[in-house]
Design a protein around this motif. Structure first.
Motif, PDB file in Angstrom:
ATOM      1  N   TYR A  57      -7.009   4.202  -1.617  1.00 26.88           N
ATOM      2  CA  TYR A  57      -7.151   3.328  -1.496  1.00 26.88           C
ATOM      3  C   TYR A  57      -7.090   2.934   0.763  1.00 26.88           C
ATOM      4  O   TYR A  57      -7.717   2.338   0.631  1.00 26.88           O
ATOM      5  CB  TYR A  57      -5.671   3.181  -1.892  1.00 26.88           C
ATOM      6  CG  TYR A  57      -4.571   1.347  -0.724  1.00 26.88           C
ATOM      7  CD1 TYR A  57      -5.083   0.114  -1.029  1.00 26.88           C
ATOM      8  CD2 TYR A  57      -4.214   2.004   0.599  1.00 26.88           C
ATOM      9  CE1 TYR A  57      -4.670  -0.336  -0.578  1.00 26.88           C
ATOM     10  CE2 TYR A  57      -3.417   1.005   0.963  1.00 26.88           C
ATOM     11  CZ  TYR A  57      -3.594  -0.188   0.562  1.00 26.88           C
ATOM     12  OH  TYR A  57      -3.384  -1.514   1.487  1.00 26.88           O
ATOM     13  N   SER A  58      -6.400   4.474   1.099  1.00 29.27           N
ATOM     14  CA  SER A  58      -6.763   4.677   2.135  1.00 29.27           C
ATOM     15  C   SER A  58      -8.665   4.537   2.771  1.00 29.27           C
ATOM     16  O   SER A  58      -8.731   3.847   3.381  1.00 29.27           O
ATOM     17  CB  SER A  58      -5.962   6.387   2.531  1.00 29.27           C
ATOM     18  OG  SER A  58      -4.843   5.713   2.406  1.00 29.27           O
TER      19      SER A  58
ATOM     20  N   GLN B 141      -4.437   7.725  -6.164  1.00 24.60           N
ATOM     21  CA  GLN B 141      -4.554   6.233  -5.996  1.00 24.60           C
ATOM     22  C   GLN B 141      -4.721   6.152  -4.683  1.00 24.60           C
ATOM     23  O   GLN B 141      -5.048   5.306  -3.864  1.00 24.60           O
ATOM     24  CB  GLN B 141      -2.957   5.596  -6.636  1.00 24.60           C
ATOM     25  CG  GLN B 141      -3.124   4.023  -6.332  1.00 24.60           C
ATOM     26  CD  GLN B 141      -4.052   3.372  -7.261  1.00 24.60           C
ATOM     27  OE1 GLN B 141      -4.347   3.671  -8.013  1.00 24.60           O
ATOM     28  NE2 GLN B 141      -4.512   2.703  -6.768  1.00 24.60           N
ATOM     29  N   TYR B 142      -3.154   6.810  -3.436  1.00 23.56           N
ATOM     30  CA  TYR B 142      -3.129   6.623  -2.497  1.00 23.56           C
ATOM     31  C   TYR B 142      -4.558   7.172  -1.199  1.00 23.56           C
ATOM     32  O   TYR B 142      -4.524   6.013  -0.133  1.00 23.56           O
ATOM     33  CB  TYR B 142      -1.922   6.927  -1.571  1.00 23.56           C
ATOM     34  CG  TYR B 142      -1.784   6.621  -0.433  1.00 23.56           C
ATOM     35  CD1 TYR B 142      -0.844   5.528  -0.011  1.00 23.56           C
ATOM     36  CD2 TYR B 142      -1.756   7.991   0.866  1.00 23.56           C
ATOM     37  CE1 TYR B 142      -0.636   5.275   0.918  1.00 23.56           C
ATOM     38  CE2 TYR B 142      -1.264   7.727   1.717  1.00 23.56           C
ATOM     39  CZ  TYR B 142      -1.011   6.443   2.298  1.00 23.56           C
ATOM     40  OH  TYR B 142      -0.162   5.612   3.549  1.00 23.56           O
TER      41      TYR B 142
ATOM     42  N   GLN C 253       2.518   2.928  -3.312  1.00 24.98           N
ATOM     43  CA  GLN C 253       1.437   3.804  -4.450  1.00 24.98           C
ATOM     44  C   GLN C 253       2.329   5.480  -3.691  1.00 24.98           C
ATOM     45  O   GLN C 253       2.180   6.217  -5.685  1.00 24.98           O
ATOM     46  CB  GLN C 253       0.031   3.691  -3.768  1.00 24.98           C
ATOM     47  CG  GLN C 253      -0.238   2.474  -4.120  1.00 24.98           C
ATOM     48  CD  GLN C 253      -1.476   1.959  -3.151  1.00 24.98           C
ATOM     49  OE1 GLN C 253      -2.860   2.153  -4.646  1.00 24.98           O
ATOM     50  NE2 GLN C 253      -1.811   1.895  -2.345  1.00 24.98           N
ATOM     51  N   LEU C 254       3.450   5.734  -3.064  1.00 22.06           N
ATOM     52  CA  LEU C 254       3.483   6.850  -2.689  1.00 22.06           C
ATOM     53  C   LEU C 254       5.002   7.326  -3.677  1.00 22.06           C
ATOM     54  O   LEU C 254       5.334   8.850  -3.539  1.00 22.06           O
ATOM     55  CB  LEU C 254       4.190   6.807  -1.238  1.00 22.06           C
ATOM     56  CG  LEU C 254       3.224   7.091  -0.265  1.00 22.06           C
ATOM     57  CD1 LEU C 254       3.717   6.509   1.497  1.00 22.06           C
ATOM     58  CD2 LEU C 254       2.096   8.058   0.122  1.00 22.06           C
TER      59      LEU C 254
ATOM     60  N   TYR D 213      -2.726  11.607   1.866  1.00 20.41           N
ATOM     61  CA  TYR D 213      -1.358  11.658   1.029  1.00 20.41           C
ATOM     62  C   TYR D 213      -0.535  12.858   1.269  1.00 20.41           C
ATOM     63  O   TYR D 213       0.559  12.945   1.776  1.00 20.41           O
ATOM     64  CB  TYR D 213      -1.301  11.245  -0.139  1.00 20.41           C
ATOM     65  CG  TYR D 213      -0.226  12.008  -0.739  1.00 20.41           C
ATOM     66  CD1 TYR D 213       0.568  10.887  -1.319  1.00 20.41           C
ATOM     67  CD2 TYR D 213      -0.273  13.146  -2.079  1.00 20.41           C
ATOM     68  CE1 TYR D 213       1.532  10.909  -2.593  1.00 20.41           C
ATOM     69  CE2 TYR D 213       1.171  13.537  -2.652  1.00 20.41           C
ATOM     70  CZ  TYR D 213       1.336  12.483  -2.565  1.00 20.41           C
ATOM     71  OH  TYR D 213       2.666  12.661  -3.851  1.00 20.41           O
TER      72      TYR D 213
ATOM     73  N   ALA E   2      -0.166   9.476  -7.395  1.00 22.78           N
ATOM     74  CA  ALA E   2       0.101   9.102  -6.270  1.00 22.78           C
ATOM     75  C   ALA E   2      -1.222   9.501  -5.420  1.00 22.78           C
ATOM     76  O   ALA E   2      -1.630   8.523  -4.373  1.00 22.78           O
ATOM     77  CB  ALA E   2       1.452   9.440  -5.390  1.00 22.78           C
TER      78      ALA E   2
ATOM     79  N   GLY F 203       0.586  -1.635   0.251  1.00 26.54           N
ATOM     80  CA  GLY F 203       0.349   0.181  -0.148  1.00 26.54           C
ATOM     81  C   GLY F 203       1.180   1.321  -0.205  1.00 26.54           C
ATOM     82  O   GLY F 203       0.686   2.142  -0.360  1.00 26.54           O
ATOM     83  N   ASN F 204       2.068   1.531   0.712  1.00 27.37           N
ATOM     84  CA  ASN F 204       2.595   2.727   0.707  1.00 27.37           C
ATOM     85  C   ASN F 204       3.617   2.179  -0.405  1.00 27.37           C
ATOM     86  O   ASN F 204       3.969   3.749  -0.862  1.00 27.37           O
ATOM     87  CB  ASN F 204       4.015   2.544   2.282  1.00 27.37           C
ATOM     88  CG  ASN F 204       2.889   3.175   3.026  1.00 27.37           C
ATOM     89  OD1 ASN F 204       1.756   2.806   2.804  1.00 27.37           O
ATOM     90  ND2 ASN F 204       3.690   2.236   4.328  1.00 27.37           N
TER      91      ASN F 204
END
Length: 221
Positions: free
Chosen positions: A49-50, A45-46, A34-35, A146, A42, A31-32
């Motif tokens: 996802y979160s 997307q992040y 993606q940063l 993010y 990013a 998951g991370n």
């Protein structure tokens, strides 16, 4: 006899919770990562996802198990360390265990304490803010976690603390993963070396994977 049984039960519990936490580290790393995508991508997307994880009932259940594992793993480690010191006594003039074991295997409690203190900071800065703070929304209407993460990694001191904590975690895993398998009775001369090498590979990947994220973000900003 009661203490032996109790200690074995607690060691097994600590091994199981440790292995669960080790598995969670893999998911969390994915998951991370993606940063590291281009900033605009990013961010969306992040945050998506979160937000997806926050609204998923299955993830909520797993999260509760995660919190419980962290608590049980920590409490068992403290209990076993205290009991071990009482059983051995404090009258030794010189500690010669270094001849038979690695320094990180003798300092698991110290390494674990660094990781636990970092988790407290990590939960306060990100988890608490995401759950209970007033975060702005991104273009898709998701909480902008993010930007919160990026601002944290813009600070050199935070990056240094993060890297130190991950290195401590790496050494903790280096001993813990192999030790957990032995505690659970999954030890045999034929495949013990395989487990050891897989544990080393896992530890290296996790350590490098987590460390490159804050360093990459800091250097690229």
């Amino acid at each position: 006899m009661w203490y032996v049984k109790n200690a074995l039960t607690r060691k097994n519990l600590m091994a199981l919770t440790g292995l669960f936490l080790s598995f969670f580290l893999i998911i969390h790393l994915f998951g991370n990562l993606q940063l590291l995508l281009p900033e605009a991508e990013a961010k969306l997307q992040y945050n998506w996802y979160s937000d997806l994880l926050a609204d998923n009932i299955l993830i909520k259940i797993i999260a509760m198990v995660l919190y419980l594992c962290i608590l049980l793993h920590t409490l068992d480690a403290i209990y076993l360390t205290v009991k071990s010191k009482k059983a051995k006594g404090l009258g030794y003039v010189k500690d010669r265990r270094g001849r038979a074991s690695k320094w990180y295997s003798r300092n698991m409690m110290f390494l674990g304490s660094i990781v636990f203190l970092f988790l407290v900071i990590h939960f306060k800065d990100f988890w608490y803010q995401f759950k209970f703070g007033e975060l702005p929304l991104d273009a898709n209407g998701n909480k902008d976690l993010y930007t919160l993460v990026i601002k944290a990694f813009d600070q050199l001191w935070y990056v240094i603390v993060y890297v130190i904590a991950i290195i401590a975690l790496g050494y903790h895993l280096l001993h813990g993963v192999f030790s957990a398998h032995r505690t659970l009775g999954l030890y045999h001369p034929i495949y013990s070396k395989i487990v050891k090498y897989l544990g080393m590979a896992y530890t290296i990947i996790m350590t490098i994977g987590y460390i490159i994220i804050p360093i990459f973000i800091y250097l690229n900003r």
